[in-house]
Design a protein around this motif. Structure first.
Motif, PDB file in Angstrom:
ATOM      1  N   MET A 138       0.811  -1.217   0.000  1.00 29.49           N
ATOM      2  CA  MET A 138       0.000   0.000   0.000  1.00 29.49           C
ATOM      3  C   MET A 138       0.839   1.260   0.000  1.00 29.49           C
ATOM      4  O   MET A 138       0.314   2.361  -0.195  1.00 29.49           O
ATOM      5  N   GLY A 139       2.152   1.105   0.222  1.00 34.81           N
ATOM      6  CA  GLY A 139       3.034   2.262   0.232  1.00 34.81           C
ATOM      7  C   GLY A 139       2.785   3.182   1.412  1.00 34.81           C
ATOM      8  O   GLY A 139       2.874   4.405   1.288  1.00 34.81           O
ATOM      9  N   VAL A 140       2.439   2.595   2.564  1.00 33.01           N
ATOM     10  CA  VAL A 140       2.202   3.391   3.773  1.00 33.01           C
ATOM     11  C   VAL A 140       3.015   2.818   4.930  1.00 33.01           C
ATOM     12  O   VAL A 140       3.441   1.662   4.879  1.00 33.01           O
ATOM     13  N   PRO A 141       3.263   3.624   5.979  1.00 36.66           N
ATOM     14  CA  PRO A 141       3.970   3.100   7.151  1.00 36.66           C
ATOM     15  C   PRO A 141       3.120   2.027   7.833  1.00 36.66           C
ATOM     16  O   PRO A 141       1.886   2.067   7.737  1.00 36.66           O
ATOM     17  N   PRO A 142       3.769   1.085   8.547  1.00 42.44           N
ATOM     18  CA  PRO A 142       3.035   0.002   9.214  1.00 42.44           C
ATOM     19  C   PRO A 142       1.926   0.508  10.142  1.00 42.44           C
ATOM     20  O   PRO A 142       0.848  -0.088  10.190  1.00 42.44           O
ATOM     21  N   GLY A 143       2.181   1.630  10.841  1.00 45.66           N
ATOM     22  CA  GLY A 143       1.167   2.142  11.759  1.00 45.66           C
ATOM     23  C   GLY A 143      -0.115   2.554  11.040  1.00 45.66           C
ATOM     24  O   GLY A 143      -1.223   2.359  11.539  1.00 45.66           O
ATOM     25  N   THR A 144       0.057   3.121   9.846  1.00 46.20           N
ATOM     26  CA  THR A 144      -1.108   3.535   9.055  1.00 46.20           C
ATOM     27  C   THR A 144      -1.908   2.319   8.614  1.00 46.20           C
ATOM     28  O   THR A 144      -3.141   2.304   8.684  1.00 46.20           O
ATOM     29  N   LEU A 145      -1.178   1.298   8.157  1.00 47.47           N
ATOM     30  CA  LEU A 145      -1.836   0.053   7.742  1.00 47.47           C
ATOM     31  C   LEU A 145      -2.644  -0.508   8.911  1.00 47.47           C
ATOM     32  O   LEU A 145      -3.809  -0.874   8.758  1.00 47.47           O
ATOM     33  N   THR A 146      -1.995  -0.549  10.101  1.00 43.09           N
ATOM     34  CA  THR A 146      -2.650  -1.137  11.263  1.00 43.09           C
ATOM     35  C   THR A 146      -3.928  -0.392  11.614  1.00 43.09           C
ATOM     36  O   THR A 146      -4.958  -1.011  11.881  1.00 43.09           O
ATOM     37  N   SER A 147      -3.880   0.930  11.576  1.00 40.58           N
ATOM     38  CA  SER A 147      -5.084   1.655  11.980  1.00 40.58           C
ATOM     39  C   SER A 147      -6.200   1.506  10.935  1.00 40.58           C
ATOM     40  O   SER A 147      -7.375   1.414  11.282  1.00 40.58           O
ATOM     41  N   ARG A 148      -5.836   1.421   9.663  1.00 38.57           N
ATOM     42  CA  ARG A 148      -6.863   1.172   8.629  1.00 38.57           C
ATOM     43  C   ARG A 148      -7.502  -0.198   8.828  1.00 38.57           C
ATOM     44  O   ARG A 148      -8.712  -0.370   8.652  1.00 38.57           O
ATOM     45  N   LEU A 149      -6.657  -1.135   9.207  1.00 43.06           N
ATOM     46  CA  LEU A 149      -7.134  -2.497   9.421  1.00 43.06           C
ATOM     47  C   LEU A 149      -8.085  -2.557  10.616  1.00 43.06           C
ATOM     48  O   LEU A 149      -9.134  -3.201  10.566  1.00 43.06           O
ATOM     49  N   VAL A 150      -7.710  -1.865  11.704  1.00 47.40           N
ATOM     50  CA  VAL A 150      -8.565  -1.845  12.893  1.00 47.40           C
ATOM     51  C   VAL A 150      -9.913  -1.209  12.566  1.00 47.40           C
ATOM     52  O   VAL A 150     -10.970  -1.774  12.845  1.00 47.40           O
ATOM     53  N   ARG A 151      -9.872  -0.058  11.896  1.00 47.54           N
ATOM     54  CA  ARG A 151     -11.123   0.632  11.590  1.00 47.54           C
ATOM     55  C   ARG A 151     -11.974  -0.172  10.609  1.00 47.54           C
ATOM     56  O   ARG A 151     -13.196  -0.260  10.755  1.00 47.54           O
ATOM     57  N   GLY A 152     -11.315  -0.773   9.636  1.00 48.91           N
ATOM     58  CA  GLY A 152     -12.038  -1.581   8.662  1.00 48.91           C
ATOM     59  C   GLY A 152     -12.753  -2.744   9.330  1.00 48.91           C
ATOM     60  O   GLY A 152     -13.925  -3.015   9.084  1.00 48.91           O
ATOM     61  N   ARG A 153     -12.044  -3.402  10.226  1.00 48.94           N
ATOM     62  CA  ARG A 153     -12.629  -4.559  10.897  1.00 48.94           C
ATOM     63  C   ARG A 153     -13.750  -4.172  11.838  1.00 48.94           C
ATOM     64  O   ARG A 153     -14.772  -4.862  11.906  1.00 48.94           O
ATOM     65  N   GLN A 154     -13.546  -3.083  12.573  1.00 48.15           N
ATOM     66  CA  GLN A 154     -14.618  -2.636  13.482  1.00 48.15           C
ATOM     67  C   GLN A 154     -15.878  -2.364  12.677  1.00 48.15           C
ATOM     68  O   GLN A 154     -16.984  -2.746  13.068  1.00 48.15           O
ATOM     69  N   SER A 155     -15.679  -1.722  11.537  1.00 46.50           N
ATOM     70  CA  SER A 155     -16.818  -1.380  10.699  1.00 46.50           C
ATOM     71  C   SER A 155     -17.502  -2.646  10.158  1.00 46.50           C
ATOM     72  O   SER A 155     -18.728  -2.731  10.114  1.00 46.50           O
ATOM     73  N   LEU A 156     -16.704  -3.632   9.752  1.00 46.63           N
ATOM     74  CA  LEU A 156     -17.284  -4.879   9.229  1.00 46.63           C
ATOM     75  C   LEU A 156     -18.104  -5.592  10.305  1.00 46.63           C
ATOM     76  O   LEU A 156     -19.207  -6.072  10.049  1.00 46.63           O
ATOM     77  N   ILE A 157     -17.532  -5.663  11.523  1.00 40.79           N
ATOM     78  CA  ILE A 157     -18.246  -6.352  12.612  1.00 40.79           C
ATOM     79  C   ILE A 157     -19.548  -5.621  12.926  1.00 40.79           C
ATOM     80  O   ILE A 157     -20.593  -6.246  13.119  1.00 40.79           O
ATOM     81  N   ARG A 158     -19.505  -4.288  12.918  1.00 40.43           N
ATOM     82  CA  ARG A 158     -20.732  -3.505  13.172  1.00 40.43           C
ATOM     83  C   ARG A 158     -21.762  -3.754  12.076  1.00 40.43           C
ATOM     84  O   ARG A 158     -22.939  -3.993  12.343  1.00 40.43           O
ATOM     85  N   THR A 159     -21.302  -3.716  10.818  1.00 39.51           N
ATOM     86  CA  THR A 159     -22.229  -3.907   9.695  1.00 39.51           C
ATOM     87  C   THR A 159     -22.904  -5.275   9.773  1.00 39.51           C
ATOM     88  O   THR A 159     -24.116  -5.403   9.603  1.00 39.51           O
ATOM     89  N   LEU A 160     -22.094  -6.304  10.025  1.00 38.49           N
ATOM     90  CA  LEU A 160     -22.650  -7.654  10.072  1.00 38.49           C
ATOM     91  C   LEU A 160     -23.601  -7.805  11.254  1.00 38.49           C
ATOM     92  O   LEU A 160     -24.665  -8.432  11.130  1.00 38.49           O
ATOM     93  N   ALA A 161     -23.229  -7.207  12.382  1.00 40.20           N
ATOM     94  CA  ALA A 161     -24.088  -7.302  13.567  1.00 40.20           C
ATOM     95  C   ALA A 161     -25.438  -6.637  13.290  1.00 40.20           C
ATOM     96  O   ALA A 161     -26.493  -7.149  13.656  1.00 40.20           O
ATOM     97  N   ALA A 162     -25.382  -5.483  12.593  1.00 44.86           N
ATOM     98  CA  ALA A 162     -26.612  -4.758  12.275  1.00 44.86           C
ATOM     99  C   ALA A 162     -27.514  -5.584  11.365  1.00 44.86           C
ATOM    100  O   ALA A 162     -28.726  -5.438  11.367  1.00 44.86           O
ATOM    101  N   GLN A 163     -26.906  -6.477  10.570  1.00 45.33           N
ATOM    102  CA  GLN A 163     -27.696  -7.329   9.669  1.00 45.33           C
ATOM    103  C   GLN A 163     -28.080  -8.655  10.340  1.00 45.33           C
ATOM    104  O   GLN A 163     -28.618  -9.549   9.695  1.00 45.33           O
ATOM    105  N   GLY A 164     -27.689  -8.783  11.620  1.00 47.83           N
ATOM    106  CA  GLY A 164     -28.018 -10.014  12.329  1.00 47.83           C
ATOM    107  C   GLY A 164     -27.131 -11.176  11.968  1.00 47.83           C
ATOM    108  O   GLY A 164     -27.437 -12.324  12.254  1.00 47.83           O
ATOM    109  N   VAL A 165     -25.980 -10.902  11.289  1.00 48.38           N
ATOM    110  CA  VAL A 165     -25.034 -11.970  10.979  1.00 48.38           C
ATOM    111  C   VAL A 165     -24.018 -12.034  12.105  1.00 48.38           C
ATOM    112  O   VAL A 165     -23.446 -11.016  12.475  1.00 48.38           O
ATOM    113  N   SER A 166     -23.814 -13.193  12.675  1.00 46.72           N
ATOM    114  CA  SER A 166     -22.878 -13.287  13.785  1.00 46.72           C
ATOM    115  C   SER A 166     -21.469 -13.497  13.268  1.00 46.72           C
ATOM    116  O   SER A 166     -21.133 -14.539  12.734  1.00 46.72           O
ATOM    117  N   ALA A 167     -20.654 -12.453  13.373  1.00 47.48           N
ATOM    118  CA  ALA A 167     -19.241 -12.598  13.035  1.00 47.48           C
ATOM    119  C   ALA A 167     -18.448 -11.742  13.988  1.00 47.48           C
ATOM    120  O   ALA A 167     -19.016 -10.920  14.695  1.00 47.48           O
TER     121      ALA A 167
END
Lengths: 238, 167
Positions: B138-167
């Motif tokens: 991605m051409g970014v520092p490791p810290g940037t990658l990590t924070s994108r990953l954390v935010r992306g995952r939090q968002s995915l878990i929220r989205t799935l939970a809102a749809q009643g999918v358990s993940a």
């Protein structure tokens, strides 16, 4: 105790923690159901992500492979080994479309250019190897392999009326299906082939599954029996 | 053929998977894989033998995707959102083989993430690259990658939970 933040749990799930820190996270999860549940959700998400986007072979990959092989004119003679790995079960579906495979491999073999012996193909997928052409023209299944390990297996007509024959080129480690056209034998399918070491063998029993699948796709009617095979040969496969 | 060609052919299923994770339609993914292959062949002199071909090819793909996304952003100012939405829905339906409902829900959720987070998720969760490798692609520092990953995952878990999918 501290509530572990999402990042450290995520690192644990992704295998990005040193062993001692990973063990500390596991211990925290064992002691706290809430942490364990969060860890579990992250794990399931990772598993589900791989399931959501499987790395499956796609029929369009064959055309891309042809493009790659045509794109860089470098040469190597170590192609049988490459063929074997490229046709390994993992990638088999990519090559299963026999016409596409012949196209790809025809390009590949065309680059071998000046090789004097061994299996060779013209760039259009026609078989250029004199020895193999002779075997396809003259040899009968019952005769088994020649001195170079070349043998024919099944002979039949396809829906267009072409004569087609499966063959094995034992010393070259390939087996395939070729059909007779006006200007020679055209390759329809090719697969890696390991000659059996047993004393009794039938070429068809040794024929690799992708080649048999190509036979199934092309055959119109039945395979020839020995008498019909000899008649077709004597008539020059016309 | 040589080692470069062989490796690139063997990489095709992974390139296509990455493309499908970052593109919103199967047709776009095919275009992206094709362009990546063309550019990899044209720039093969820039590949250092002994280094990882997968990271190199993923980087090419990421750059092409970003270029497309910029061009797409310009287009989206003139294309009405309603048209775009219709096209997307039709295509998604077509490309959804026989996945389980929760995997399908996650696929849609990943495609709805912002570009930066989607790329991070595609590289680490879908392809399984390490954080260091994904950051390099991605051409970014490791810290940037990590924070994108954390935010992306939090968002995915929220989205799935809102749809009643358990993940």
């Amino acid at each position: 105790m501290n509530r572990l933040d999402d990042e450290i749990l995520m690192r644990r799930v992704d295998g990005e923690l040193p062993p001692d820190e990973a063990a500390a996270v596991d211990a925290a999860a064992a002691a706290d159901p809430g942490t364990a549940a969060r860890l579990d959700a992250l794990r399931r998400l990772r598993g589900l992500a791989r399931e959501a986007f499987p790395a499956t072979a796609d029929p369009r990959d064959a055309a891309l492979a042809a493009r790659i092989l045509a794109g860089a004119p470098a040469r190597t003679t170590d192609w049988t080994g490459w063929l074997r790995s490229a046709l390994a079960p993992r990638l088999a579906p990519v090559w299963a479309a026999s016409a596409a495979a012949a196209f790809v491999l025809g390009l590949a073999f065309g680059q071998l250019g000046g090789r004097d012996e061994g299996f060779a193909l013209a760039p259009d997928g026609g078989i250029a190897d004199v020895g193999l052409v002779r075997v396809l023209d003259r040899r009968l299944a019952a005769q088994g392999p020649d001195a170079a390990g070349r043998a024919v297996g099944l002979s039949f007509r396809d829906a267009e009326g072409r004569w087609c024959r499966t063959f094995a080129a034992g010393d070259d480690g390939v087996a395939g299906l070729a059909c007779r056209e006006a200007d020679g034998w055209r390759l329809e399918a090719l697969a890696p082939f390991a000659a059996s070491t047993g004393e009794v063998r039938t070429a068809s029993a040794d024929t690799p599954a992708p080649v048999l699948a190509a036979v199934d796709a092309l055959i119109a009617g039945e395979t020839l029996d020995a008498a019909a095979e000899a008649r077709a040969r004597d008539a020059g496969w016309r | 053929m040589d080692g470069f060609q062989r490796e690139l052919v063997e990489l095709l299923p992974r390139l296509r998977r990455f493309a499908r994770a970052v593109c919103r339609s199967d047709a776009d993914a095919q275009d992206l894989v094709q362009e990546t292959v063309e550019r990899a062949l044209a720039r093969r002199a820039g590949f250092r033998p002994g280094t990882r071909l997968d990271s190199w090819a993923f980087t090419i793909m990421r750059r092409i995707h970003i270029d497309h996304a910029r061009a797409g952003a310009r287009w989206s100012r003139v294309v009405t959102p309603a048209d775009e939405r219709t096209a997307e829905v039709a295509d998604v339906g077509q490309a959804d083989e026989d996945l389980r409902a929760d995997a399908l829900a996650l696929r849609r959720a990943i495609r709805d993430l912002p570009d930066d987070q989607r790329l991070a998720v595609a590289l680490v969760l879908v392809d399984g690259l390490s954080y260091a490798e994904a950051a390099a692609v991605m051409g970014v520092p490791p810290g940037t990658l990590t924070s994108r990953l954390v935010r992306g995952r939090q968002s995915l878990i929220r989205t799935l939970a809102a749809q009643g999918v358990s993940a």
